[in-house]
Scaffold this motif. Structure first.
Motif, short mmCIF file in Angstrom:
data_model
loop_
_atom_site.label_atom_id
_atom_site.label_comp_id
_atom_site.label_asym_id
_atom_site.label_seq_id
_atom_site.Cartn_x
_atom_site.Cartn_y
_atom_site.Cartn_z
N ALA A 1 -6.83 -13.45 -7.21
CA ALA A 1 -7.20 -13.33 -5.79
C ALA A 1 -6.00 -12.85 -4.98
O ALA A 1 -6.13 -12.01 -4.07
N THR A 2 -4.80 -13.35 -5.31
CA THR A 2 -3.58 -12.90 -4.64
C THR A 2 -3.31 -11.44 -4.97
O THR A 2 -2.95 -10.64 -4.10
N LEU A 3 -3.49 -11.07 -6.22
CA LEU A 3 -3.25 -9.70 -6.67
C LEU A 3 -4.17 -8.71 -5.95
O LEU A 3 -3.80 -7.56 -5.72
N GLN A 4 -5.37 -9.15 -5.60
CA GLN A 4 -6.35 -8.27 -4.98
C GLN A 4 -6.10 -8.06 -3.50
O GLN A 4 -6.68 -7.18 -2.87
N GLN A 5 -5.20 -8.83 -2.92
CA GLN A 5 -4.92 -8.69 -1.50
C GLN A 5 -4.14 -7.40 -1.24
O GLN A 5 -3.17 -7.11 -1.94
N ASP A 6 -4.58 -6.65 -0.25
CA ASP A 6 -3.85 -5.45 0.14
C ASP A 6 -2.59 -5.85 0.91
O ASP A 6 -2.55 -6.88 1.58
N GLN A 7 -1.57 -5.01 0.82
CA GLN A 7 -0.32 -5.28 1.51
C GLN A 7 -0.25 -4.57 2.86
O GLN A 7 -0.64 -3.41 2.98
N THR A 8 0.24 -5.29 3.84
CA THR A 8 0.42 -4.74 5.18
C THR A 8 1.91 -4.68 5.49
O THR A 8 2.62 -5.68 5.37
N ILE A 9 2.36 -3.50 5.90
CA ILE A 9 3.77 -3.28 6.22
C ILE A 9 3.90 -3.00 7.71
O ILE A 9 3.23 -2.11 8.24
N ALA A 10 4.76 -3.75 8.38
CA ALA A 10 5.06 -3.50 9.78
C ALA A 10 6.31 -2.64 9.87
O ALA A 10 7.35 -2.97 9.27
N ILE A 11 6.22 -1.52 10.58
CA ILE A 11 7.35 -0.62 10.78
C ILE A 11 7.86 -0.81 12.20
O ILE A 11 7.13 -0.55 13.17
#
Length: 256
Positions: A121-131
Motif C-alpha cells: 500500500a505504501t509502495l502504491q502511493q504516488d510521490q508529491t514533490i514541492a518545488i
C-alpha cells in the motif's frame, strides 16, 4: 492521506516453494495486484527482460541461482527496482550481503501477510514533490521534468507562504537556498517546525558563497544539496535514494 496511484502494482515473486508461491500469488491477486510468479532465478531474469516491475519479492535460498545473485542481475536490468528477500534463515550471512548490496530488506517465513500488504500500500502511493524557488521559469522546467517521471509537483514561488502548500501529502521538498528577500535557511526552519523528518534537498547556484548556510542546514537534517544547473541523472539518483529510504521505513513499519 497520501495520493494512491490508480495503476496496478506489478509484482514479481520468486520462490522454489510452489505451495507458498501459489498461496501468495492468490492473496495478492485477490487484493488487486498484477502478480507474476516463478520458481527459479533464471526464469525470473527472463521475466525481468520482458516486463517492467514495481517490486521483486524473492526467496534467498533457491537451487541454482540464489536470491542474492538474482538481485544483482535484476539491478542490471531494472535499476532501482525495489527488492525484498524472504527467508526462513534470518541470520544467514547471505542476507546481510544482500542488504549491504542495496535490497530494501528481509521478511521472515512464514510471512506476515498483513505487514506485506501494508508495505505494498505504501509502495502504491504516488510521490508529491514541492518545488520552492522564486524563479518561475526554473520551476516550470523542473516541474515538467518531474511530472514526466511520474511525480506530482507543487510549485511555490512565494517562499513566505511555503507552509500553505506543504502538508502530510508532501514527500520531498526541493528548496532553493538563495531567494530574493528571505533566506532558504529561514524557509527550512519553517518546514522543520512542522515536519521534522520530511526529506529536503537544497538547490543552489552559489555553492561556495552558500557553504555556511549549507552547513547550518545540515544541522537541520537536510537530505543533501545540489548545485545549479542541475545534473538530471544525479537528481534521478537522489530521488530514487529518498524513495528507497522511505520504503525501507515502510517495510520496517516505521512512520514517515
Amino acid at each position: 492521506m497520501k495520493l494512491v496511484s490508480s495503476r496496478k502494482l506489478r509484482i514479481l515473486i520468486v520462490d522454489d516453494d510452489r505451495r507458498m508461491l501459489h498461496t501468495l500469488m492468490d492473496i495478492l491477486q485477490f487484493k488487486g495486484y498484477e502478480v507474476h510468479a516463478t520458481n527459479s532465478g533464471e526464469s525470473a531474469l527472463k521475466k525481468l527482460r520482458e516486463t517492467s516491475f514495481d517490486c521483486l519479492l524473492s526467496d534467498i535460498r533457491m537451487p541454482g541461482m540464489d536470491g542474492l545473485t538474482l538481485y544483482q542481475r535484476a539491478q542490471e536490468l531494472q535499476p532501482n527496482l525495489p527488492v525484498i528477500f524472504v527467508t526462513a534463515y534470518a541470520t544467514d550471512e547471505i542476507i546481510q550481503q544482500g542488504l549491504r548490496a542495496g535490497a530494501l530488506g528481509v521478511l521472515n517465513k512464514p510471512l506476515d501477510i498483513n505487514h506485506l500488504l501494508a508495505f505494498f500500500a505504501t509502495l502504491q502511493q504516488d510521490q508529491t514533490i514541492a518545488i520552492v524557488d522564486d524563479d518561475p521559469t526554473f520551476c516550470s522546467a523542473l516541474s515538467e521534468l518531474l511530472q514526466k517521471r511520474g511525480f506530482f509537483t507543487r510549485v511555490i514561488t512565494d517562499p513566505h507562504h511555503v507552509m500553505e502548500h506543504i502538508d502530510e501529502q508532501t514527500d520531498i521538498v526541493l528548496l532553493d537556498l538563495k531567494l530574493n528577500d528571505i533566506s532558504g535557511l529561514d524557509v527550512l526552519k519553517m518546514i522543520r517546525a512542522h515536519f521534522a523528518h520530511l526529506p529536503v534537498i537544497l538547490i543552489t547556484g552559489y555553492s561556495d558563497e552558500m557553504m555556511p548556510l549549507i552547513r547550518a542546514a545540515r544541522e537541520m537534517n537536510i537530505f543533501t544539496y545540489m548545485t545549479k544547473p542541475l545534473n538530471w541523472n544525479l537528481l534521478d539518483q537522489t530521488l530514487a535514494e529518498v524513495r528507497k529510504r522511505e520504503l525501507q521505513k515502510g517495510l520496517r513499519g516505521e512512520a514517515g
